[in-house]
Design a protein around this motif. Structure first.
Motif, PDB file in Angstrom:
ATOM      1  N   ASP A   1       0.844  -1.192   0.000  1.00  0.00           N
ATOM      2  CA  ASP A   1       0.000   0.000   0.000  1.00  0.00           C
ATOM      3  C   ASP A   1       0.887   1.253   0.000  1.00  0.00           C
ATOM      4  N   PRO A   2       0.313   2.414  -0.334  1.00  0.00           N
ATOM      5  CA  PRO A   2       1.133   3.625  -0.512  1.00  0.00           C
ATOM      6  C   PRO A   2       1.986   3.979   0.706  1.00  0.00           C
ATOM      7  N   GLN A   3       1.430   3.809   1.890  1.00  0.00           N
ATOM      8  CA  GLN A   3       2.183   4.185   3.081  1.00  0.00           C
ATOM      9  C   GLN A   3       3.359   3.245   3.314  1.00  0.00           C
ATOM     10  N   THR A   4       3.105   1.949   3.144  1.00  0.00           N
ATOM     11  CA  THR A   4       4.170   0.965   3.305  1.00  0.00           C
ATOM     12  C   THR A   4       5.220   1.161   2.221  1.00  0.00           C
ATOM     13  N   THR A   5       4.745   1.446   1.001  1.00  0.00           N
ATOM     14  CA  THR A   5       5.662   1.709  -0.106  1.00  0.00           C
ATOM     15  C   THR A   5       6.641   2.805   0.285  1.00  0.00           C
ATOM     16  N   ARG A   6       6.079   3.881   0.850  1.00  0.00           N
ATOM     17  CA  ARG A   6       6.903   5.014   1.246  1.00  0.00           C
ATOM     18  C   ARG A   6       7.973   4.594   2.265  1.00  0.00           C
ATOM     19  N   SER A   7       7.567   3.779   3.239  1.00  0.00           N
ATOM     20  CA  SER A   7       8.536   3.405   4.277  1.00  0.00           C
ATOM     21  C   SER A   7       9.614   2.488   3.706  1.00  0.00           C
TER      22      SER A   7
ATOM     23  N   GLU B   1      10.258   9.641  -5.782  1.00  0.00           N
ATOM     24  CA  GLU B   1      10.628   9.646  -4.380  1.00  0.00           C
ATOM     25  C   GLU B   1      12.113   9.400  -4.131  1.00  0.00           C
TER      26      GLU B   1
END
Lengths: 219, 347
Positions: free
Chosen positions: B172-178, B206
């Protein structure tokens, strides 16, 4: 009141014979069948040790042996059996054809179990620079253990069925007892007792296999 | 350092050949975070698998740290692979092994002793933020945690290159970011060259400093992310850029634009320093022109601000021209939008 001509000792002996035949042929059959299954997987096109020649030899040989019903295999290989155990009758004489029967069967079952392993894991192994042996030992087998146990459970149950025909060469066992006393001498009690014992065997083995597989899989 | 020289890859199945790669030239410098973006079937998966020789090129050469992988024996190739870590979209962890053993595997393959393995694995798990998960099975972890295990495993043998095959596409987008932040940290702390393939432009935006855009087995555009984001040339690249940078005037706005004589529409581009200065304000104060802002967007790429503005200028032709040269002299990119161009979009 139903009566029987078979003594408890005879019955116990028959159970022991069956267990002995199943145990021995499962053990030796696995020693032969598991490597065959591994070979089938690694030598197949795209496998880690791809070998067209080896695969083209093993694959049809297994099919040939597997296409023979056990009762036919049993009598067809009597000369070979005699060569190996010096006799063509008795429990030991039954074990030789049982092994020949079960090893290719185990090979196929092992092959199926190993093919179920996620190809991504093998790709990861290759990306890590694992040797073919390491791929088999550290990746393929551990990932397939649960499935392998279930395969061996299936093989064991198949073996119990086959031992019923071992009586043809005087191999003994509960199957033999059911035919010789139950069928040929109209001893219904023996037939019923045999059926009960066989059901208990099969149920017990399947449950044991399922529990073990679940415990090992943990997922 | 990774270099692909004129690489072709053709798959042949049942007599039908399929060209997956058609003459690829790529150079990834040490310390780069190099992104390869493309739609499904563009050949990016094949491309990344050439770097660790999971796929062999049909033609052309692959160099890693100056060595031609094609000249290696099987044994040398296996040794070379230990210098290249790889993580996968679906993690590819051993489900039957605990997290600790998963991370330990590359070290076991290297025949390290038990104490050494233990020390290294715990250190790696700590680094990826899973210090308390050594005894868990992968099935007990979330997708993001599984990918962290994958990363720890990929780093175990101390590689100088990390390949990421759609590593965040299942997250998901948040996990992707981390996960992306973790990759950035790995790149910065260990100076590991990272090569990422993805179909998500946000991933490139990013963390990447360089990008190659692929289509139908070819690289259609490559360069620094700022260059490619700032001036995408190819329509496919423009489409990718659009997914992260809104770059066109809204419909209702477009309808209300009046193209009067003595007015013109201009695309302005502010890069870096000039994006933070009050240039438009100065222009309005100095010249007698009317400014109507039709569109504005600011994006940060490679820690540089990229501003895109579309304005309508009204006024005396001489004044407008003076205002435009003021903008150009201030370092702003200026481009007049053609009269017949009704789209007013940025590319």
């Amino acid at each position: 009141m139903m009566s029987t001509t078979v003594t408890t000792d005879q019955f116990m002996q028959a159970i022991m014979d069956t267990l002995y035949m199943v145990g021995m042929s499962l053990f030796v059959g696995s020693l032969i069948g598991i490597p065959i299954g591994i070979l089938l997987v690694v030598t197949r096109p795209g496998g880690v040790l791809e070998s067209k020649m080896l695969y083209a030899i093993i694959n049809p040989v297994i099919n040939i042996v597997r296409s023979l019903p056990f009762i036919i295999l049993l009598v067809a290989i009597i000369p070979f059996t005699r060569l190996i155990v010096q006799t063509s009758i008795g429990t030991s004489a039954a074990i030789v054809p049982l092994i020949i029967y079960i090893a290719p069967y185990i090979g196929r079952l092992v092959e199926n179990s190993l093919l179920e392993v996620n190809p991504g894991i093998l790709e990861a192994a290759e990306a890590m620079g694992a040797t073919p042996f390491q791929v088999i030992w550290y990746f393929l087998l551990p990932e397939a253990v649960g499935s392998l146990i279930l395969s061996l459970t299936t093989a064991t149950i198949g073996l119990i069925g086959a031992t019923a025909m071992a009586g043809t060469v005087g191999g003994g066992g509960v199957g033999d007892l059911a035919i010789v006393y139950g069928y040929q001498r109209f001893d219904t009690v023996v037939v019923i007792a045999t059926v009960v014992v066989l059901i208990i065997f099969v149920q017990g083995i399947q449950s044991f296999g399922n529990i073990l597989a679940r415990k090992i899989r943990r997922y | 350092m990774i270099e692909l020289k004129d690489v072709y890859k053709t798959y042949t199945r049942k007599g039908i050949s399929n060209d997956a790669l058609k003459g690829i030239n790529v150079k990834v410098e040490k310390g780069d975070i190099f992104g390869v973006i493309g739609y499904s079937g563009a050949g990016k998966s094949t491309l990344i698998r050439l770097v660790n020789y999971l796929e062999k090129p049909t033609k052309g050469q692959v160099f890693v740290d100056g060595h031609d992988l094609g000249k290696y024996s099987d044994k040398e190739l296996r040794a070379a692979k230990k210098n290249i870590g790889m993580i996968f979209q679906h993690f590819n962890l051993l489900e039957s092994k605990k997290v600790f053993d998963n991370v330990a595997i590359p070290l076991i393959l290297l025949k390290k002793n038990k104490d050494e393995i233990r020390k290294r694995v715990l250190e790696l798990l700590e680094f990826v933020g899973l210090g308390d998960k050594a005894g868990s099975y992968p099935s007990e972890l979330s997708g993001g945690q599984k990918q962290r295990v994958g990363i720890a495993r990929a780093l175990a043998s101390n590689p100088s290159i990390l390949l990421c095959d759609e590593a965040t596409s299942a997250l998901d987008p948040q996990t992707t970011r981390s996960i992306l932040q973790l990759l950035k940290k790995i790149n910065a702390e260990y100076n590991i060259t990272v090569m990422i393939i993805t179909h998500e432009m946000s991933v490139i935006q990013e963390i990447c400093n360089k990008v190659a855009v692929m289509e139908e087995g070819r690289i259609i555009e490559q360069g620094s992310v700022l260059e490619v984001f700032g001036h995408p040339q190819h329509p496919t690249t423009q489409n990718f850029v659009k997914t992260v940078i809104q770059n066109s005037i809204t419909n209702s706005m477009q309808k209300s634009i009046k193209r009067e004589p003595g007015s013109g529409i201009y695309k302005l581009e502010f890069v870096g320093q000039c994006a933070s200065e009050p240039i438009l304000y100065k222009m309005i104060r100095s010249y007698d022109v009317q400014v109507n802002i039709l569109f504005a967007n600011m994006t940060e790429i490679e820690e540089t601000t990229l501003g895109k503005v579309i304005i309508q200028l009204k006024g005396d032709t001489a004044e407008v021209n003076k205002a435009l040269s003021f903008l150009k002299n201030s370092g702003v990119g200026v481009e007049e939008v053609e009269k017949h161009d009704v789209n007013y979009s940025y590319n």
